[in-house]
Write an enzyme that holds these catalytic residues in place. Structure first.
Site, mmCIF file in Angstrom:
data_model
loop_
_atom_site.group_PDB
_atom_site.id
_atom_site.type_symbol
_atom_site.label_atom_id
_atom_site.label_comp_id
_atom_site.label_asym_id
_atom_site.label_seq_id
_atom_site.Cartn_x
_atom_site.Cartn_y
_atom_site.Cartn_z
ATOM 1 N N SER A 4 14.197 21.954 -16.093
ATOM 2 C CA SER A 4 12.989 22.719 -16.362
ATOM 3 C C SER A 4 13.383 24.068 -16.918
ATOM 4 O O SER A 4 14.391 24.642 -16.511
ATOM 5 C CB SER A 4 12.207 22.896 -15.050
ATOM 6 O OG SER A 4 11.352 24.009 -15.140
ATOM 7 N N LYS A 44 15.388 22.088 -10.909
ATOM 8 C CA LYS A 44 14.791 20.808 -11.252
ATOM 9 C C LYS A 44 15.693 19.865 -12.033
ATOM 10 O O LYS A 44 16.452 20.278 -12.898
ATOM 11 C CB LYS A 44 13.538 21.039 -12.100
ATOM 12 C CG LYS A 44 12.439 21.764 -11.344
ATOM 13 C CD LYS A 44 11.613 20.817 -10.524
ATOM 14 C CE LYS A 44 10.578 20.159 -11.419
ATOM 15 N NZ LYS A 44 9.584 19.464 -10.642
ATOM 16 N N HIS A 71 0.832 -1.223 0.000
ATOM 17 C CA HIS A 71 0.000 0.000 0.000
ATOM 18 C C HIS A 71 0.857 1.260 0.000
ATOM 19 O O HIS A 71 0.434 2.305 0.487
ATOM 20 C CB HIS A 71 -0.944 0.018 1.214
ATOM 21 C CG HIS A 71 -1.679 -1.277 1.424
ATOM 22 N ND1 HIS A 71 -2.899 -1.557 0.861
ATOM 23 C CD2 HIS A 71 -1.323 -2.396 2.110
ATOM 24 C CE1 HIS A 71 -3.277 -2.771 1.206
ATOM 25 N NE2 HIS A 71 -2.333 -3.312 1.952
ATOM 26 N N GLU A 76 9.545 8.537 -16.881
ATOM 27 C CA GLU A 76 8.195 9.117 -17.040
ATOM 28 C C GLU A 76 7.650 8.827 -18.441
ATOM 29 O O GLU A 76 6.485 8.484 -18.621
ATOM 30 C CB GLU A 76 8.231 10.626 -16.845
ATOM 31 C CG GLU A 76 8.385 11.058 -15.400
ATOM 32 C CD GLU A 76 8.469 12.573 -15.308
ATOM 33 O OE1 GLU A 76 7.424 13.205 -15.129
ATOM 34 O OE2 GLU A 76 9.576 13.114 -15.445
#
Ligand code: ARG
Length: 466
Positions: A282, A288, A161, A295
């Protein structure tokens, strides 16, 4: 007779020329030109067979082989002029051949149809791509095994979980990915067996009245056998669907792996570092470093799953035998091949460069009372029923939560206030090292077992590469 009608290889029975839009709408050459090499390979084998059975002369056979080689050279040099009037890769190549060698070129299509031709081309294409996929999969598995071997003792929290559950070793976690990929490779290998069956000789649907030798063409093209039924041979694309299904499962695995990498590289987890080469920055936030490769692989899973549904839907309810619907098989298939190969390549390059941040993993494993089950098992060992032990540990965890301490940081007196069965040896099971080492059975997370799993995996890959 219009110019357009005269150019068509099938124009004989037509009196009007094709509507320009319909011509563009029905043409496949823009995408099926990718099959050119396989189309020519199939034609060469077909010509050799036609000569063997006395349909072509040796001179015609040689003219065809030489002419096709020249056409292939043009195509590979990017100098071939593909024409939409000639509809598809098959008719473009045949027309170019005939333009070069004349009448012999017109004889090549004896005893075959574009229906068995295209089904053969796709199988030749897919067979080759399957071999590439297999070697990229193996490379990725090697990367995983290498990283796992270096981290058999590295402790991290295991999750259920997405909550800290029990400590595991990082090597054990990585080997879970190895197992998934191993099954993926098996699925592709199994699919390859059914891909490697030859439709050529089925002709349009019923076979041909010429005395063809299908065993000869199958052997020349490296197929294990000719398909046993001509109607089935030209019409079914189940082999492509199977490939897409295996691909969808592989991508689903990679998407899960991607998700973990994305989580692990976040500041909140900080379990691993990815090299800069696999990340991007970024344009607005200078701090970043984004895990773009995982991804994107996670995102690309969508198109591969979609391609599977496209092909299933394309095939559904088609009556025998060939239908033009099947022309729509190519783009989803090509896209799946490209996406799978690209994703595997990115992962195979990336995985060996993953750097675990061991301190963060250890710290996270210490935070979530991950040895609570070990304490319960300890009490069971002292003769307490598991449910009662569960209750005792629950009370200890509550004290830990209230006072901001892990179970191993509670004093012996505090622990004994919950059960008098607890003695000083309890601290051996409350440590993370003690917890993982205790799971020392086949398939368990103990460093011992992970070393064994890694050595088995290495032997498996070595045998495969031999
Ligand atoms: N371009 C077609 C395809 O991709 C080739 C077969 C066409 N056959 C036919 N009878 N129209 O499926």
């Amino acid at each position: 007779m219009s110019q357009d009608k005269q150019n068509k290889l099938w124009g004989g029975r037509f009196t009007e020329s094709t509507d320009a839009f319909v011509q563009a709408f029905t043409a496949s050459v823009n995408f099926d030109q990718r099959l050119a090499r396989y189309d020519i390979e199939g034609s060469v084998a077909h010509a050799k067979m036609l000569c063997q059975v006395g349909i072509l002369s040796e001179q015609e056979r040689e003219q065809i082989i030489k002419g096709l080689a020249e056409v292939l050279e043009l195509i590979e040099a990017g100098q071939f002029e593909w024409s939409i009037e000639l509809e598809d890769v098959h008719m473009n190549i045949e027309a170019a051949l005939t333009e070069r060698i004349g009448i012999a070129g017109k004889k090549l299509h004896t005893g075959r149809s574009r229906n068995d031709q295209v089904a053969t081309d796709i199988r030749l294409f897919l067979r080759e791509q399957l071999a590439l996929i297999d070697s990229e999969l193996t490379r990725l598995q090697q990367g995983l095994v290498g990283l796992a071997g270096a981290n058999t003792d590295t402790i991290m929290p295991g999750f259920t979980h997405l909550q800290v559950a029990q400590p595991v070793t990082f090597g054990h976690h990585l080997m879970a990915w190895f197992e998934m990929l191993k099954r993926d490779a098996e699925r592709f290998a199994d699919c390859a067996k059914r891909v490697n069956v030859m439709p050529l000789g089925s002709a349009a649907l019923a076979g041909t009245s010429y005395p063809i030798d299908r065993l000869m063409t199958a052997e020349l093209l490296g197929f294990t056998k000719p398909c046993a039924n001509s109607l089935d041979g030209v019409s079914d694309r189940d082999f492509a669907i199977e490939f897409c299904a295996a691909s969808a499962l592989l991508m689903t695995h990679l998407s899960r792996f991607s998700e973990e990498i994305v989580l692990w590289t976040s500041a909140q987890f900080n379990f691993i570092h990815l090299p800069d080469a696999f990340c991007t920055g970024s344009s607005i936030m200078p701090q970043k470093k984004n895990p773009d490769v995982p991804e994107l692989v996670r995102g690309k899973t969508g198109r591969v799953n979609g391609n599977l549904v496209s092909l299933l839907t394309l095939m559904k309810s088609q009556p025998l035998a060939y239908n033009k619907d099947n022309q729509e098989d190519k783009e989803p298939l090509f896209d799946t091949v490209d996406t799978v190969l690209g994703s595997l390549r990115a992962f195979a390059d990336m995985v060996p460069n993953i750097e675990p941040v061991k301190e963060s993993m250890l710290k996270a494993a210490k935070q979530g009372f991950s040895t609570a089950t070990d304490l319960a098992d300890y009490l069971v060992g002292k003769g307490i029923a598991f449910r009662d032990a569960h209750e005792v540990v629950g009370l200890a965890v509550r004290l830990g939560t209230d006072t901001g301490r892990d179970l191993s940081e509670l004093s012996l007196e505090e622990l004994q206030s919950f059960s008098t069965e607890i003695t000083a040896d309890v601290f051996e099971v409350l440590t993370l090292e003690g917890s993982v080492s205790a799971r020392d059975h086949l398939g368990g997370t103990a460093p011992n077992q992970v070393r064994y799993a890694v050595s088995e995996a290495k032997a498996f890959l070595a045998a495969k590469l031999k």
